[in-house]
Design a protein around this motif. Structure first.
Motif, PDB file in Angstrom:
ATOM      1  N   ALA A 308       0.825  -1.213   0.000  1.00 34.60           N
ATOM      2  CA  ALA A 308       0.000   0.000   0.000  1.00 34.60           C
ATOM      3  C   ALA A 308       0.852   1.253   0.000  1.00 34.60           C
ATOM      4  O   ALA A 308       0.543   2.234  -0.703  1.00 34.60           O
ATOM      5  N   VAL A 309       1.927   1.269   0.782  1.00 38.76           N
ATOM      6  CA  VAL A 309       2.819   2.434   0.804  1.00 38.76           C
ATOM      7  C   VAL A 309       3.400   2.668  -0.585  1.00 38.76           C
ATOM      8  O   VAL A 309       3.438   3.802  -1.089  1.00 38.76           O
ATOM      9  N   GLN A 310       3.859   1.585  -1.239  1.00 32.85           N
ATOM     10  CA  GLN A 310       4.464   1.763  -2.558  1.00 32.85           C
ATOM     11  C   GLN A 310       3.433   2.156  -3.611  1.00 32.85           C
ATOM     12  O   GLN A 310       3.741   2.919  -4.534  1.00 32.85           O
ATOM     13  N   GLN A 311       2.213   1.664  -3.486  1.00 31.79           N
ATOM     14  CA  GLN A 311       1.167   2.130  -4.398  1.00 31.79           C
ATOM     15  C   GLN A 311       0.916   3.623  -4.220  1.00 31.79           C
ATOM     16  O   GLN A 311       0.771   4.359  -5.197  1.00 31.79           O
ATOM     17  N   MET A 312       0.848   4.072  -2.966  1.00 29.90           N
ATOM     18  CA  MET A 312       0.633   5.496  -2.716  1.00 29.90           C
ATOM     19  C   MET A 312       1.778   6.331  -3.284  1.00 29.90           C
ATOM     20  O   MET A 312       1.546   7.351  -3.955  1.00 29.90           O
ATOM     21  N   LEU A 313       3.007   5.913  -3.035  1.00 27.68           N
ATOM     22  CA  LEU A 313       4.151   6.667  -3.557  1.00 27.68           C
ATOM     23  C   LEU A 313       4.145   6.682  -5.081  1.00 27.68           C
ATOM     24  O   LEU A 313       4.530   7.683  -5.707  1.00 27.68           O
ATOM     25  N   GLY A 314       3.699   5.587  -5.693  1.00 27.57           N
ATOM     26  CA  GLY A 314       3.623   5.545  -7.153  1.00 27.57           C
ATOM     27  C   GLY A 314       2.623   6.535  -7.718  1.00 27.57           C
ATOM     28  O   GLY A 314       2.816   7.080  -8.817  1.00 27.57           O
ATOM     29  N   VAL A 315       1.527   6.772  -6.987  1.00 29.14           N
ATOM     30  CA  VAL A 315       0.553   7.774  -7.407  1.00 29.14           C
ATOM     31  C   VAL A 315       1.112   9.182  -7.210  1.00 29.14           C
ATOM     32  O   VAL A 315       0.866  10.091  -8.019  1.00 29.14           O
ATOM     33  N   ARG A 371      -3.523   3.560 -12.362  1.00 27.06           N
ATOM     34  CA  ARG A 371      -4.355   3.936 -11.219  1.00 27.06           C
ATOM     35  C   ARG A 371      -4.189   5.424 -10.918  1.00 27.06           C
ATOM     36  O   ARG A 371      -5.163   6.119 -10.581  1.00 27.06           O
ATOM     37  N   ALA A 372      -2.961   5.920 -11.039  1.00 25.98           N
ATOM     38  CA  ALA A 372      -2.716   7.340 -10.793  1.00 25.98           C
ATOM     39  C   ALA A 372      -3.504   8.216 -11.758  1.00 25.98           C
ATOM     40  O   ALA A 372      -3.917   9.334 -11.414  1.00 25.98           O
TER      41      ALA A 372
END
Length: 588
Positions: A308-315, A371-372
């Motif tokens: 989840a952290v890496q998904q958020m940072l990717g956005v 997703r972003a």
């Protein structure tokens, strides 16, 4: 063996707490680098700790001091983390201990490799998906499930510590247990935070052993400064020091655990001696990904934290976060990123032994980029839906958000550059509210499972099953620079809010160039695919109107993180310990 990362003096326990804190601050030679924010939430104003050789950060000064003493004696980062954890069992009993579980992320400086160990609690073999369904056929109320033996999972923390010591320890096991034994026998002063939590607790005093330990005969919490001794825990630790973790998972200690769980008067559980004897620590593949020039590594399933952290940072990565800075615009992007990450978390994350978790697909840069693209700079999406990541096997599943609470975090770097990021928990504050005769509290970790086993006729990934590990949000994290060198050690307690706390701290360190103390003390914010949450009583409150103008439903809430961060610099180490708790970052 996990492959290398690709390049891209003892404190007097009888002193009043304030005096102990002052001594530790002086001993650490802390210096102010940049002022940390102070808010009306009771945060303690702290300055960043500095050290040249090694550093330990924990949520209580006595625990951090024990870790530093082990480092001074030549111990490894793992050695220090073990000593810290055992002292935390005493001074922060509401959050973690040998009656709970933990995740550990380790950096081996010589081998240039990251390895992760899963010491998460497991459900007893007899557990079924309807464990938390009441007599009326509906999911139980949270605290009806928590209080008692039904919620207790097989503890994993002690086995994890022993396995980590076997791999990366330097000092004898007995030496690491000794500080907690001494503190349990000699006593320690009840801190303001522990006293306040006991005063607000409504269920712990119903347990006779806990009542006698924490409360006076009139049922009031023992006051701040009272010297609290725990000879029962000292005896438990002596047995463990002499015989290792096996003494916890079999024999008298194990028998007492099982009796405490199954003998609860109103809400008994079904743990057996066989469940304890069968417990195993699992090595998991670390979850690593890029953020700008940095490499971020953390814990994989059953934790959802690193994904989840890496998904958020990717956005967030396509945005110029350095220009945006900390404010309403940043919260908008954080919240939208959080919605997307939590939507995927609810559908896809669970124990990988029971479910195919598409880890590589969930952090695939192309997928996260798509997703972003769903995020509008001007308008909140409201509630996000789960995506369709690559490498996903066909599974008919229903989403489930779940509930998580308590916990503590430990960050350590030793004199050889090895590092530990370890998040440790008994789940809710004071766990299942069961104290064993061995002087420690038991977890309520099984309430991290989804109470409803299915939704709309589809099974929930995180449903209860025998031998299964419940989904977690713990996110112990290591950060590496473009040359593969260790840069930061970060993590936090806070239940499902951990994900946002860690992501906020990483952006504060990497984009906003804050020193670690300012980064951890910065107001918390974000969304778990529900309302946008701003930390009540902080500098975030004035951002509410601007967010509402973008369509956010905003709530001001208490967000008691406990972030511990250590950053490596050319001069040594700079550390920050969350001012919302009593901890320190100290070293030499």
């Amino acid at each position: 063996m996990t492959p290398a990362i690709p390049r891209s003096p003892r404190i007097a326990t009888r002193l009043p707490f304030a005096a102990v804190l002052a001594l530790l601050a002086a001993a650490a030679n802390a210096q102010t680098l940049a002022p940390a924010p102070e808010a009306a939430t009771g945060r303690i104003t702290k300055t960043a700790g500095q050290a040249q050789r090694h550093m330990a950060a924990a949520a209580n000064p006595l625990a951090a001091s024990a870790g530093r003493d082990i480092l001074r004696a030549g111990g490894s980062a793992v050695d220090a983390a073990i000593a810290i954890q055992l002292v935390l069992n005493l001074v922060e009993p509401q959050s973690s201990g040998i009656g709970g579980g933990a995740f550990l992320v380790h950096w081996d400086e010589a081998k240039k490799s990251v390895q992760t160990l899963d010491g998460r609690e497991t459900a007893p073999a007899a557990a079924t998906p309807t464990r938390f369904i009441g007599a009326d056929g509906k999911p139980m109320k949270f605290y009806d499930a928590v209080i008692g033996g039904r919620s207790v999972g097989v503890p994993g923390t002690l086995k994890l510590m022993e396995e980590a010591h076997r791999r990366w320890g330097r000092l004898p096991w007995r030496q690491l247990v000794a500080p907690a034994i001494a503190l349990a026998e000699e006593g320690f002063a009840i801190s303001p935070r522990l006293n306040g939590l006991l005063a607000g607790e409504r269920n712990l005093s119903a347990d006779p052993l806990a009542a006698a330990y924490f409360y006076d005969p009139g049922g009031k919490p023992k006051p701040v400064g009272t010297v609290l001794k725990n000879p029962a825990f000292a005896a438990t630790l002596r047995t463990i020091a002499e015989n290792g973790a096996d003494a916890f998972y079999s024999g008298p200690i194990a028998q007492d655990i099982v009796a405490s769980v199954t003998g609860h008067k109103s809400n008994p559980g079904d743990m057996t001696l066989a469940d304890l004897a069968a417990y195993r620590v699992e090595e998991r593949e670390p979850v690593c990904g890029a953020y700008r020039v940095w490499r971020i590594c953390g814990m994989g399933p059953p934790s959802s934290g690193a994904i989840a952290v890496q998904q958020m940072l990717g956005v967030l990565e396509p945005q110029n976060m350095a220009r945006i800075g900390a404010g309403a615009e940043a919260v908008h992007w954080f919240s939208e990123a959080g919605r997307l990450a939590f939507a995927d978390r609810a559908l896809y994350l669970a124990d990988p032994a029971f479910l195919n978790v598409p880890v590589s697909g969930l952090i695939d840069r192309g997928y996260v980029g798509s997703r972003a693209g769903l995020v509008s700079p001007d308008r909140s999406m409201g509630r996000a839906k789960a995506g369709d990541p690559p490498n996903k096997r066909a599974q008919l599943l229903a989403p489930s958000d779940g509930v998580e609470n308590g916990t503590s975090h430990i960050s350590v770097v030793d004199s050889d550059g090895n590092a530990v990021s370890m998040t440790t928990t008994i789940e809710d504050g004071f766990g299942a509210r069961i104290m064993t005769k061995g002087g420690f509290l038991l977890n309520n970790e099984l309430t991290d499972f989804s109470f409803a086993p299915e939704e709309d006729g589809k099974p929930v990934a995180n449903r209860v099953e025998g031998g299964k590990r419940p989904r977690s949000s713990m996110a112990p994290t290591l950060v590496f620079d473009a040359f593969g060198r260790l840069y930061a050690v970060v993590g936090s307690p806070g239940g499902s809010q951990i994900i946002g706390y860690v992501a906020k701290t990483l952006v504060a360190l990497l984009d906003w160039k804050m020193d670690p103390q300012a980064a951890v003390d910065l107001a918390n914010f974000g969304s778990r695919n529900g309302p946008t949450e701003l930390e009540k009583g902080t500098e975030a409150e004035p951002w509410k109107a601007a967010l509402e103008a973008k369509g956010h439903e905003v709530r001001l809430v208490e967000m008691t993180s406990g972030i511990q961060a250590i950053v490596k610099t050319p001069e040594g180490f700079v550390g920050g310990a969350d001012g919302r708790r009593e901890g320190v970052a100290i070293g030499d």
